[in-house]
Design a protein around this motif. Structure first.
Motif, PDB file in Angstrom:
ATOM      1  N   ARG A   3       0.700  -1.138   0.094  1.00 18.48           N
ATOM      2  CA  ARG A   3       0.010   0.136  -0.094  1.00 18.48           C
ATOM      3  C   ARG A   3       0.795   1.350  -0.079  1.00 18.48           C
ATOM      4  O   ARG A   3       0.579   2.228  -0.527  1.00 18.48           O
ATOM      5  CB  ARG A   3      -1.090  -0.084   1.056  1.00 18.48           C
ATOM      6  CG  ARG A   3      -1.621   1.110   1.652  1.00 18.48           C
ATOM      7  CD  ARG A   3      -2.724   1.099   2.467  1.00 18.48           C
ATOM      8  NE  ARG A   3      -2.756   2.188   3.640  1.00 18.48           N
ATOM      9  CZ  ARG A   3      -3.124   3.277   3.088  1.00 18.48           C
ATOM     10  NH1 ARG A   3      -3.548   3.668   1.922  1.00 18.48           N
ATOM     11  NH2 ARG A   3      -3.312   4.410   4.106  1.00 18.48           N
ATOM     12  N   TRP A   4       2.110   1.105   0.503  1.00 22.73           N
ATOM     13  CA  TRP A   4       2.751   2.357   0.768  1.00 22.73           C
ATOM     14  C   TRP A   4       3.621   2.938  -0.389  1.00 22.73           C
ATOM     15  O   TRP A   4       4.176   3.794  -0.684  1.00 22.73           O
ATOM     16  CB  TRP A   4       3.675   2.390   2.107  1.00 22.73           C
ATOM     17  CG  TRP A   4       2.682   2.420   3.301  1.00 22.73           C
ATOM     18  CD1 TRP A   4       2.142   1.248   3.784  1.00 22.73           C
ATOM     19  CD2 TRP A   4       1.660   3.297   3.690  1.00 22.73           C
ATOM     20  NE1 TRP A   4       1.413   1.383   4.822  1.00 22.73           N
ATOM     21  CE2 TRP A   4       0.769   2.710   4.601  1.00 22.73           C
ATOM     22  CE3 TRP A   4       1.458   4.473   3.278  1.00 22.73           C
ATOM     23  CZ2 TRP A   4      -0.071   3.492   5.502  1.00 22.73           C
ATOM     24  CZ3 TRP A   4       0.579   5.388   3.881  1.00 22.73           C
ATOM     25  CH2 TRP A   4      -0.275   4.752   5.038  1.00 22.73           C
ATOM     26  N   SER A  16       6.853   4.718  -6.712  1.00 19.75           N
ATOM     27  CA  SER A  16       5.836   5.462  -6.363  1.00 19.75           C
ATOM     28  C   SER A  16       5.280   5.345  -4.893  1.00 19.75           C
ATOM     29  O   SER A  16       5.435   4.162  -4.257  1.00 19.75           O
ATOM     30  CB  SER A  16       4.527   5.225  -7.237  1.00 19.75           C
ATOM     31  OG  SER A  16       4.218   3.940  -7.232  1.00 19.75           O
ATOM     32  N   THR A  17       4.605   6.119  -4.506  1.00 18.95           N
ATOM     33  CA  THR A  17       4.259   5.994  -2.865  1.00 18.95           C
ATOM     34  C   THR A  17       2.701   6.794  -2.785  1.00 18.95           C
ATOM     35  O   THR A  17       2.501   7.702  -3.445  1.00 18.95           O
ATOM     36  CB  THR A  17       5.008   6.611  -1.827  1.00 18.95           C
ATOM     37  OG1 THR A  17       4.767   6.157  -0.679  1.00 18.95           O
ATOM     38  CG2 THR A  17       5.482   7.902  -2.197  1.00 18.95           C
ATOM     39  N   MET A  18       2.045   6.018  -2.030  1.00 18.66           N
ATOM     40  CA  MET A  18       0.607   6.585  -1.777  1.00 18.66           C
ATOM     41  C   MET A  18       0.831   7.304  -0.337  1.00 18.66           C
ATOM     42  O   MET A  18       0.909   6.875   0.723  1.00 18.66           O
ATOM     43  CB  MET A  18      -0.318   5.649  -1.755  1.00 18.66           C
ATOM     44  CG  MET A  18      -0.610   4.814  -2.915  1.00 18.66           C
ATOM     45  SD  MET A  18      -1.363   5.997  -4.209  1.00 18.66           S
ATOM     46  CE  MET A  18      -3.024   6.344  -3.729  1.00 18.66           C
ATOM     47  N   ARG A  57      -1.708   9.754   0.731  1.00 15.71           N
ATOM     48  CA  ARG A  57      -3.125   9.631   1.157  1.00 15.71           C
ATOM     49  C   ARG A  57      -3.453   8.561   0.281  1.00 15.71           C
ATOM     50  O   ARG A  57      -3.419   8.195  -0.980  1.00 15.71           O
ATOM     51  CB  ARG A  57      -3.618  10.975   1.304  1.00 15.71           C
ATOM     52  CG  ARG A  57      -3.064  11.857   1.924  1.00 15.71           C
ATOM     53  CD  ARG A  57      -3.623  13.331   2.052  1.00 15.71           C
ATOM     54  NE  ARG A  57      -4.912  13.284   1.251  1.00 15.71           N
ATOM     55  CZ  ARG A  57      -5.486  14.466   1.135  1.00 15.71           C
ATOM     56  NH1 ARG A  57      -5.104  15.451   1.822  1.00 15.71           N
ATOM     57  NH2 ARG A  57      -6.712  14.451   0.527  1.00 15.71           N
ATOM     58  N   ALA A  58      -5.117   8.191   0.483  1.00 15.03           N
ATOM     59  CA  ALA A  58      -5.895   7.486  -0.363  1.00 15.03           C
ATOM     60  C   ALA A  58      -6.000   7.930  -1.611  1.00 15.03           C
ATOM     61  O   ALA A  58      -6.098   7.235  -2.584  1.00 15.03           O
ATOM     62  CB  ALA A  58      -7.163   7.074   0.583  1.00 15.03           C
ATOM     63  N   ASP A  59      -5.973   9.433  -1.766  1.00 10.81           N
ATOM     64  CA  ASP A  59      -6.235  10.098  -3.060  1.00 10.81           C
ATOM     65  C   ASP A  59      -5.035  10.657  -3.504  1.00 10.81           C
ATOM     66  O   ASP A  59      -5.201  11.519  -4.816  1.00 10.81           O
ATOM     67  CB  ASP A  59      -7.396  10.916  -2.889  1.00 10.81           C
ATOM     68  CG  ASP A  59      -7.030  12.099  -2.041  1.00 10.81           C
ATOM     69  OD1 ASP A  59      -6.021  12.031  -1.359  1.00 10.81           O
ATOM     70  OD2 ASP A  59      -7.875  13.240  -1.992  1.00 10.81           O
ATOM     71  N   THR A  60      -3.798  10.634  -3.120  1.00 11.95           N
ATOM     72  CA  THR A  60      -2.764  11.024  -3.466  1.00 11.95           C
ATOM     73  C   THR A  60      -1.411  10.115  -3.762  1.00 11.95           C
ATOM     74  O   THR A  60      -1.164   9.698  -2.834  1.00 11.95           O
ATOM     75  CB  THR A  60      -2.334  12.519  -2.564  1.00 11.95           C
ATOM     76  OG1 THR A  60      -3.579  13.173  -2.586  1.00 11.95           O
ATOM     77  CG2 THR A  60      -1.206  13.351  -3.359  1.00 11.95           C
ATOM     78  N   SER A  61      -0.735  10.593  -4.962  1.00 12.79           N
ATOM     79  CA  SER A  61       0.592   9.568  -4.977  1.00 12.79           C
ATOM     80  C   SER A  61       1.692  10.504  -5.660  1.00 12.79           C
ATOM     81  O   SER A  61       1.464  11.357  -6.307  1.00 12.79           O
ATOM     82  CB  SER A  61       0.225   8.427  -6.001  1.00 12.79           C
ATOM     83  OG  SER A  61      -0.069   8.917  -7.233  1.00 12.79           O
ATOM     84  N   TRP A  88       5.375  10.072  -7.268  1.00 12.56           N
ATOM     85  CA  TRP A  88       6.308   9.152  -7.968  1.00 12.56           C
ATOM     86  C   TRP A  88       7.625   9.680  -8.586  1.00 12.56           C
ATOM     87  O   TRP A  88       7.610  11.115  -8.770  1.00 12.56           O
ATOM     88  CB  TRP A  88       5.431   8.513  -9.056  1.00 12.56           C
ATOM     89  CG  TRP A  88       4.900   9.485  -9.990  1.00 12.56           C
ATOM     90  CD1 TRP A  88       3.595   9.793  -9.902  1.00 12.56           C
ATOM     91  CD2 TRP A  88       5.340   9.838 -11.343  1.00 12.56           C
ATOM     92  NE1 TRP A  88       3.328  10.749 -10.962  1.00 12.56           N
ATOM     93  CE2 TRP A  88       4.253  10.683 -11.862  1.00 12.56           C
ATOM     94  CE3 TRP A  88       6.580   9.558 -11.879  1.00 12.56           C
ATOM     95  CZ2 TRP A  88       4.607  11.379 -12.948  1.00 12.56           C
ATOM     96  CZ3 TRP A  88       6.578  10.519 -13.083  1.00 12.56           C
ATOM     97  CH2 TRP A  88       5.809  11.086 -13.676  1.00 12.56           C
ATOM     98  N   ASP A  93       0.044  12.846  -8.484  1.00 17.78           N
ATOM     99  CA  ASP A  93      -1.329  12.456  -8.821  1.00 17.78           C
ATOM    100  C   ASP A  93      -2.291  12.825  -7.629  1.00 17.78           C
ATOM    101  O   ASP A  93      -2.128  12.191  -6.792  1.00 17.78           O
ATOM    102  CB  ASP A  93      -1.299  11.262  -9.588  1.00 17.78           C
ATOM    103  CG  ASP A  93      -0.548  11.268 -10.915  1.00 17.78           C
ATOM    104  OD1 ASP A  93      -0.701  12.053 -11.625  1.00 17.78           O
ATOM    105  OD2 ASP A  93       0.339  10.237 -10.964  1.00 17.78           O
TER     106      ASP A  93
END
Length: 187
Positions: A59-60, A111-113, A115-119, A121, A151
């Motif tokens: 996930r991270w 790439s890393t997330m 937040r749930a809506d933001t990545s 990279w 993104d």
């Protein structure tokens, strides 16, 4: 002008496996054949071999890597060499987009997330092209490419993205100049 055309044929084969959870590895081969009308080398073929290794499912953080080795081949016809000579070009010159070459390239994308809506990279790529049969024109090229981006998906129907890329190319080109002999009266 004369009519021109390009015919392309592509075959790609890939094999992947997962040695452990959240990891994937693979090997692949691509054959790209092109026939171009009215070029010094009308028929060229690229053979691309690749190795990949990815860490996915976390996930991270996700990391993707790829190594490629490509060989491009093609032969100039006697007729095209005569045409080159007829217009004053040296028969040993090759245009880089069709010239035989070897390429080695490594690409890494992470790439890393946040937040749930933001990545966020970033990617880097390093490579070198060697134009093996070019007596004149582009002889080799090294490239370094760095890219960062973000993104965001604030709502289901809205996507926002931004990226910045820096590309650096260093090339060796060979040329010559043939001047007529100078007049002895100018001394």
């Amino acid at each position: 002008t004369e009519r021109l055309g390009v015919d392309r044929n592509r075959l790609a084969l890939d094999f992947g496996f997962t040695p452990k959870a959240m990891m994937a590895a693979g090997v692949g081969y691509t054959r790209l054949g092109e026939s171009r009308s009215h070029r010094i080398i009308e028929d060229i073929t690229d053979h691309v071999f690749r190795l990949t290794f990815d860490t996915v499912g976390n996930r991270w953080f996700t990391l993707r890597t790829k190594y490629e080795h490509a060989d491009r081949g093609g032969e100039a016809t006697e007729e095209s060499m005569e045409e080159l000579f007829g217009i004053g070009e040296h028969p040993g010159i090759r245009q880089f987009d069709i010239a035989p070459r070897n390429r080695n390239r490594i690409t890494i994308l992470g790439s890393t997330m946040v937040r749930a809506d933001t990545s966020l990279w970033a990617s880097v790529a390093f490579g070198k092209d060697d134009y093996t049969e070019s007596e004149f024109g582009l002889r080799d090229n090294t490239h370094r490419i760095f890219t960062v981006g973000a993104d965001m998906t604030p709502r289901d129907n809205v996507n926002i993205g931004a990226s910045y890329s820096y590309e650096h190319y260093n090339a060796l080109s060979r040329s010559r100049q043939a001047n007529p002999p100078s007049s002895p009266n100018l001394l």
